[in-house]
Design an enzyme around this catalytic site. Sequence first.
Site, PDB file in Angstrom:
ATOM      1  N   PHE A 183       0.787  -1.214  -0.081  1.00  0.00           N
ATOM      2  CA  PHE A 183       0.053  -0.082  -0.035  1.00  0.00           C
ATOM      3  C   PHE A 183       0.911   1.171   0.091  1.00  0.00           C
ATOM      4  O   PHE A 183       1.978   1.390   0.621  1.00  0.00           O
ATOM      5  CB  PHE A 183      -0.844  -0.033   1.236  1.00  0.00           C
TER       6      PHE A 183
ATOM      7  N   SER B 120       0.168  -1.775   5.738  1.00  0.00           N
ATOM      8  CA  SER B 120       0.593  -1.472   7.170  1.00  0.00           C
ATOM      9  C   SER B 120      -0.102  -2.381   8.224  1.00  0.00           C
ATOM     10  O   SER B 120       0.625  -2.859   8.940  1.00  0.00           O
ATOM     11  CB  SER B 120       0.686  -0.107   7.486  1.00  0.00           C
TER      12      SER B 120
ATOM     13  N   GLU C  88      -1.028  -5.318   8.039  1.00  0.00           N
ATOM     14  CA  GLU C  88      -0.555  -6.959   8.016  1.00  0.00           C
ATOM     15  C   GLU C  88       0.814  -6.925   8.354  1.00  0.00           C
ATOM     16  O   GLU C  88       1.287  -8.040   8.729  1.00  0.00           O
ATOM     17  CB  GLU C  88      -0.621  -7.500   6.247  1.00  0.00           C
TER      18      GLU C  88
ATOM     19  N   ILE D  47      -1.319   7.410   5.278  1.00  0.00           N
ATOM     20  CA  ILE D  47      -1.523   8.829   4.973  1.00  0.00           C
ATOM     21  C   ILE D  47      -3.032   8.980   5.369  1.00  0.00           C
ATOM     22  O   ILE D  47      -4.058   8.271   5.074  1.00  0.00           O
ATOM     23  CB  ILE D  47      -1.563   9.269   3.617  1.00  0.00           C
TER      24      ILE D  47
ATOM     25  N   HIS E 274     -10.357   5.710   9.145  1.00  0.00           N
ATOM     26  CA  HIS E 274      -9.420   4.246   8.836  1.00  0.00           C
ATOM     27  C   HIS E 274      -8.095   4.538   9.144  1.00  0.00           C
ATOM     28  O   HIS E 274      -7.371   3.639   9.671  1.00  0.00           O
ATOM     29  CB  HIS E 274      -9.553   4.065   7.223  1.00  0.00           C
TER      30      HIS E 274
ATOM     31  N   ARG F  95       9.685  12.336   3.918  1.00  0.00           N
ATOM     32  CA  ARG F  95      10.166  11.122   4.748  1.00  0.00           C
ATOM     33  C   ARG F  95      10.867  10.385   4.123  1.00  0.00           C
ATOM     34  O   ARG F  95      11.583   9.348   4.699  1.00  0.00           O
ATOM     35  CB  ARG F  95       9.279  11.007   5.672  1.00  0.00           C
TER      36      ARG F  95
HETATM   37  N1  INI Z   1      -2.624   0.564   4.546  1.00  0.00           N
HETATM   38  C1  INI Z   1      -1.311   1.528   4.522  1.00  0.00           C
HETATM   39  O1  INI Z   1      -0.324   0.799   4.691  1.00  0.00           O
HETATM   40  N2  INI Z   1      -1.453   2.768   4.428  1.00  0.00           N
HETATM   41  C2  INI Z   1      -2.741   3.517   4.324  1.00  0.00           C
HETATM   42  O2  INI Z   1      -2.621   4.727   4.434  1.00  0.00           O
HETATM   43  C3  INI Z   1      -3.662   2.515   4.183  1.00  0.00           C
HETATM   44  N3  INI Z   1      -5.076   3.332   4.450  1.00  0.00           N
HETATM   45  O3  INI Z   1      -5.066   4.447   4.246  1.00  0.00           O
HETATM   46  O4  INI Z   1      -6.137   2.779   4.198  1.00  0.00           O
HETATM   47  C4  INI Z   1      -3.700   1.207   4.461  1.00  0.00           C
HETATM   48  N4  INI Z   1      -4.963   0.508   4.593  1.00  0.00           N
HETATM   49  C5  INI Z   1      -4.833  -1.019   4.186  1.00  0.00           C
HETATM   50  C6  INI Z   1      -4.755  -1.785   5.338  1.00  0.00           C
HETATM   51  O5  INI Z   1      -3.292  -1.701   5.763  1.00  0.00           O
HETATM   52  C7  INI Z   1      -5.090  -3.174   5.091  1.00  0.00           C
HETATM   53  O6  INI Z   1      -4.141  -3.812   4.173  1.00  0.00           O
HETATM   54  C8  INI Z   1      -6.377  -3.474   4.750  1.00  0.00           C
HETATM   55  O7  INI Z   1      -7.339  -2.584   5.916  1.00  0.00           O
HETATM   56  C9  INI Z   1      -6.629  -4.942   4.764  1.00  0.00           C
HETATM   57  O8  INI Z   1      -6.538  -5.633   6.147  1.00  0.00           O
END
Ligand code: INI
Length: 153
Positions: A21, A55, A57, A81, A87, A126
Amino acid sequence: MLYEGDFRTPAGRFALVAARFNAFVVDPLLAGARDALARHGVPDDRVDVIRVPGSFEIPLVAQRLAESRNYAAVICLGCIIRGETDHYDHVAGAATHGILNAGLKSGVPVIYGVLTCETLEQAIHRAGAKAGNKGFEAAVTAIETVNLLAKLA
Ligand code: INI
């Protein structure tokens, strides 16, 4: 007696757990972490990269790797972000606490290289633009912590 980690080449393997992601931010963090390990004498064949969906996971996989005892440290890289919903708070909180717990539970350094940013611009800064590369910093922190724990053993 003062005990402090140093930056000598540590023994052992390193795991980099990186979220897909926001890959356009995480990929430079990953490159920064690999660069830091190489510059500190850790050869590429002692570095494993594990990609996870997001993140959220990271903690489960980081904990599994840490508990395998195959790694001197596990370095976690992601980018969260803030959007228009809450969320962000859930993902950021879960990733942060999960990564902390993985280290505490396993006794292996599990390093927090996850960006939590208000804007995309902050994240880019960053990840190698204006504000350094947090992936590089996370890998240096891993080396220092591994070497500190070796001294305390
Ligand atoms: N995962 C991220 O690593 N960064 C994000 O900004 C983010 N947003 O904004 O939704 C994000 N969502 C996915 C999450 O980490 C899981 O993969 C998903 O919810 C399935 O468990």
